[in-house]
Design an enzyme around this catalytic site. Structure first.
Site, PDB file in Angstrom:
ATOM      1  N   HIS A   1       0.880  -1.285   0.018  1.00  9.29           N
ATOM      2  CA  HIS A   1       0.193   0.085   0.082  1.00  9.29           C
ATOM      3  C   HIS A   1       0.868   1.221   0.105  1.00  9.29           C
ATOM      4  O   HIS A   1       1.988   1.250   0.581  1.00  9.29           O
ATOM      5  CB  HIS A   1      -0.832   0.041   1.294  1.00  9.29           C
ATOM      6  CG  HIS A   1      -2.138   0.931   0.951  1.00  9.29           C
ATOM      7  ND1 HIS A   1      -1.981   2.290   1.163  1.00  9.29           N
ATOM      8  CD2 HIS A   1      -3.217   0.615   0.746  1.00  9.29           C
ATOM      9  CE1 HIS A   1      -3.090   2.726   1.007  1.00  9.29           C
ATOM     10  NE2 HIS A   1      -4.160   1.905   0.623  1.00  9.29           N
TER      11      HIS A   1
ATOM     12  N   GLU B   1      -7.741  -5.122  -0.701  1.00  7.69           N
ATOM     13  CA  GLU B   1      -8.317  -5.900  -1.575  1.00  7.69           C
ATOM     14  C   GLU B   1      -8.491  -7.524  -1.523  1.00  7.69           C
ATOM     15  O   GLU B   1      -9.093  -8.044  -1.958  1.00  7.69           O
ATOM     16  CB  GLU B   1      -7.701  -5.650  -3.028  1.00  7.69           C
ATOM     17  CG  GLU B   1      -7.328  -4.230  -3.438  1.00  7.69           C
ATOM     18  CD  GLU B   1      -8.547  -3.639  -4.171  1.00  7.69           C
ATOM     19  OE1 GLU B   1      -9.730  -4.099  -3.827  1.00  7.69           O
ATOM     20  OE2 GLU B   1      -8.433  -2.925  -4.896  1.00  7.69           O
TER      21      GLU B   1
HETATM   22  N1  COA Z   1       3.874  -7.558  -4.574  1.00  6.22           N
HETATM   23  C1  COA Z   1       5.438  -7.669  -4.743  1.00  6.22           C
HETATM   24  N2  COA Z   1       6.439  -6.756  -4.693  1.00  6.22           N
HETATM   25  C2  COA Z   1       5.548  -5.590  -4.524  1.00  6.22           C
HETATM   26  C3  COA Z   1       4.305  -5.498  -4.153  1.00  6.22           C
HETATM   27  C4  COA Z   1       3.468  -6.638  -4.221  1.00  6.22           C
HETATM   28  N3  COA Z   1       2.410  -6.526  -4.064  1.00  6.22           N
HETATM   29  N4  COA Z   1       4.080  -4.236  -3.769  1.00  6.22           N
HETATM   30  C5  COA Z   1       5.217  -3.520  -3.954  1.00  6.22           C
HETATM   31  N5  COA Z   1       6.163  -4.197  -4.162  1.00  6.22           N
HETATM   32  C6  COA Z   1       7.464  -3.996  -4.562  1.00  6.22           C
HETATM   33  C7  COA Z   1       7.592  -2.993  -5.805  1.00  6.22           C
HETATM   34  O1  COA Z   1       7.926  -3.899  -6.867  1.00  6.22           O
HETATM   35  C8  COA Z   1       8.804  -2.035  -5.500  1.00  6.22           C
HETATM   36  O2  COA Z   1       9.770  -2.745  -5.683  1.00  6.22           O
HETATM   37  P1  COA Z   1      11.281  -1.940  -6.422  1.00  6.22           P
HETATM   38  O3  COA Z   1      11.604  -1.215  -5.499  1.00  6.22           O
HETATM   39  O4  COA Z   1      11.986  -3.048  -6.793  1.00  6.22           O
HETATM   40  O5  COA Z   1      10.480  -1.626  -7.747  1.00  6.22           O
HETATM   41  C9  COA Z   1       8.692  -1.973  -4.082  1.00  6.22           C
HETATM   42  O6  COA Z   1       8.013  -3.162  -3.422  1.00  6.22           O
HETATM   43  C10 COA Z   1       8.012  -0.818  -3.655  1.00  6.22           C
HETATM   44  O7  COA Z   1       6.769  -0.471  -4.146  1.00  6.22           O
HETATM   45  P2  COA Z   1       6.172   0.809  -5.076  1.00  6.22           P
HETATM   46  O8  COA Z   1       5.887   0.499  -6.337  1.00  6.22           O
HETATM   47  O9  COA Z   1       6.991   1.890  -4.338  1.00  6.22           O
HETATM   48  O10 COA Z   1       4.893   0.901  -4.089  1.00  6.22           O
HETATM   49  P3  COA Z   1       3.728   1.702  -4.509  1.00  6.22           P
HETATM   50  O11 COA Z   1       3.560   2.548  -3.170  1.00  6.22           O
HETATM   51  O12 COA Z   1       3.748   2.605  -5.613  1.00  6.22           O
HETATM   52  O13 COA Z   1       2.519   0.782  -4.641  1.00  6.22           O
HETATM   53  C11 COA Z   1       0.787  -0.428  -4.734  1.00  6.22           C
HETATM   54  C12 COA Z   1       1.344   0.559  -3.868  1.00  6.22           C
HETATM   55  C13 COA Z   1      -0.415  -0.782  -3.862  1.00  6.22           C
HETATM   56  C14 COA Z   1       0.231  -0.076  -6.073  1.00  6.22           C
HETATM   57  C15 COA Z   1       1.853  -2.115  -4.728  1.00  6.22           C
HETATM   58  O14 COA Z   1       1.808  -2.301  -3.520  1.00  6.22           O
HETATM   59  C16 COA Z   1       0.665  -2.921  -5.413  1.00  6.22           C
HETATM   60  O15 COA Z   1       0.991  -2.804  -6.717  1.00  6.22           O
HETATM   61  N6  COA Z   1       0.093  -4.147  -5.036  1.00  6.22           N
HETATM   62  C17 COA Z   1      -0.485  -4.869  -5.733  1.00  6.22           C
HETATM   63  C18 COA Z   1      -1.613  -4.546  -6.144  1.00  6.22           C
HETATM   64  C19 COA Z   1      -2.755  -4.325  -5.218  1.00  6.22           C
HETATM   65  O16 COA Z   1      -2.911  -5.110  -4.499  1.00  6.22           O
HETATM   66  N7  COA Z   1      -3.487  -3.093  -5.437  1.00  6.22           N
HETATM   67  C20 COA Z   1      -4.559  -2.809  -4.674  1.00  6.22           C
HETATM   68  C21 COA Z   1      -4.178  -1.428  -3.811  1.00  6.22           C
HETATM   69  S1  COA Z   1      -5.367  -1.235  -2.386  1.00  6.22           S
END
Ligand code: COA
Length: 379
Positions: free
Chosen positions: A258, A316
């Site tokens: 998140h 989710e």
């Molecule tokens: N599974 C695996 N790796 C994950 C992850 C997940 N669910 N969520 C984040 N990471 C990793 C990213 O790949 C990133 O790695 P990197 O630095 O090597 O690129 C690192 O953790 C940091 O992630 P970041 O993209 O900065 O997080 P964010 O704050 O932009 O994203 C979400 C938040 C929710 C978009 C992200 O956690 C995600 O895509 N989750 C899966 C989709 C989901 O459940 N969405 C519903 C949200 S309520």
């Protein structure tokens, strides 16, 4: 070139751009407050209509006010034949539910304008379930079910989807979900809604744009894939193998991580408790055990995969479990999110209009300067 611009903040992380009294997130402690109430108390206690009233008025309604508010929303549920026709076409062509909702929300509200924002807000909230259910009935090859004014919001939604009056347990389950996700700070779709009305555009346009923002898998599009993932793990019985394969392939695990929370999303606990009851009753507690075991395996693997990032369970994950439990088809999970969140979007839009300032950030230009024009026949 402005590479390395120290003012640049990709994704606006940590930037406050609006004051709100609607909801508050403490991402470090994992505490969510909606309209002044801890999320679990609101989720358990309120009808959806009470949650909307709370967001609009900043207090709970009296019994009479609640009756009036409920009746007013119920009176705004119907859609015309032209709107039914476009939804039928979207369903028959197999268009995704969120695209049908976006189109239906615009088509059903052609008469709305910027003159009475609160009336527009009520109409949008009231009509979202009708649009989603009408689309779904056509997709199932059935006739749409007319809304019933005597049923409360959540009950009428299930009634229109399923064609029969739902039992109270399903209504309460759905209502718990609708209350839990009604508002959540300045997430991407809510920010979109506020940005739209900040130009003094209207609430219908704000809600329609917010639907488009919610649709993406990084925001509201995750619970459908979560359910597929959980069902496939339940069949294979190998959660460790699934997690390893996904992470080694560089993929993200849906339902985890998140932008704001660094601990387990507090909404996950509310939905987990509500979902557990359904799987128990449905005699499918094996599947629920798979879900809970998988959560442990995934959180542990994510901690090893990204040490220090605190990737925990988000809303989710148990949304998928609860909505599946109350009988909402997975193709409608994201539209169900919209059916709830439209309460938050419209409340934010009204709040923005109350004390408006055009939202207009800057961009860091990284293109060239001083190019000289080459006529087309010389390129
Ligand atoms: N599974 C695996 N790796 C994950 C992850 C997940 N669910 N969520 C984040 N990471 C990793 C990213 O790949 C990133 O790695 P990197 O630095 O090597 O690129 C690192 O953790 C940091 O992630 P970041 O993209 O900065 O997080 P964010 O704050 O932009 O994203 C979400 C938040 C929710 C978009 C992200 O956690 C995600 O895509 N989750 C899966 C989709 C989901 O459940 N969405 C519903 C949200 S309520």
């Amino acid at each position: 070139m402005s590479d390395g611009d120290e003012d640049l903040n990709r994704g606006l992380e940590g930037i406050k751009v609006a004051e709100t009294r609607l909801s508050d997130i403490d991402g470090e402690a994992g505490v969510l407050t909606i309209g002044g109430f801890p999320v679990d108390e609101l989720a358990r206690s309120a009808t959806y209509e009470e949650s909307v009233f709370l967001l609009f008025e900043d207090r709970l309604p009296t019994a009479d006010e609640l009756d009036d508010f409920r009746a007013d929303l119920a009176g705004r549920r119907a859609i015309g034949e032209e709107v039914q026709a476009v939804l039928q076409r979207a369903a028959e062509e197999g268009k995704p539910a969120m695209d049908a909702l976006r189109m239906g929300a615009a088509a059903a509200n052609l008469d709305a304008g910027a003159e009475d924002p609160e009336a527009d807000a009520r109409r949008v909230i009231a009509v979202f379930p009708t649009i989603v259910a009408t689309y779904w009935r056509y997709r199932e090859g059935a006739e749409p079910v007319e809304p019933r004014e005597d049923l409360r919001h959540a009950a009428n939604y299930l009634y229109m989807l399923q064609g029969e009056e739902p039992d109270e347990a399903a209504v309460r389950g759905l209502e718990t979900y609708l209350n839990t996700v009604i508002d959540h700070g300045l997430n991407a779709s809510t920010f979109t809604a506020r940005t739209v009305v900040s130009t003094e555009s209207d609430v219908v346009s704000a809600a329609t744009a917010a639907v488009g923002t919610l649709k993406g898998p990084l925001h509201g599009g995750a619970p459908g894939p979560v359910l597929d993932m959980l069902r496939s793990i339940h069949e294979s019985g190998d959660p460790e193998g699934y997690v390893r394969e996904k992470l080694e392939a560089g993929e993200r695990l849906m339902g985890f991580g998140h932008r704001v929370y660094r601990v387990r999303d507090p909404r996950a606990a509310v939905l987990e408790t509500a979902a557990a009851e359904f799987y128990d009753e449905a005699g499918d507690s094996d599947f629920f055990e798979t879900i809970e075991d998988f959560e442990d395996v995934a959180v542990e693997a994510l901690a090893e995969h990204k040490p220090g990032r605190d990737l925990e369970t988000n809303v989710e994950f148990y949304t998928a479990a609860l909505l599946d439990g109350v009988g909402v088809p997975k193709e409608l999970f994201t539209t169900c999110f919209a059916v709830s969140r439209v309460g938050g979007w419209t409340a934010h839009a009204l709040e923005q209009l109350d004390d408006n300032r055009l939202i207009r950030p800057l961009s860091a230009y990284v293109g060239d300067h001083d190019r000289s024009w080459t006529p087309v026949d010389e390129r």
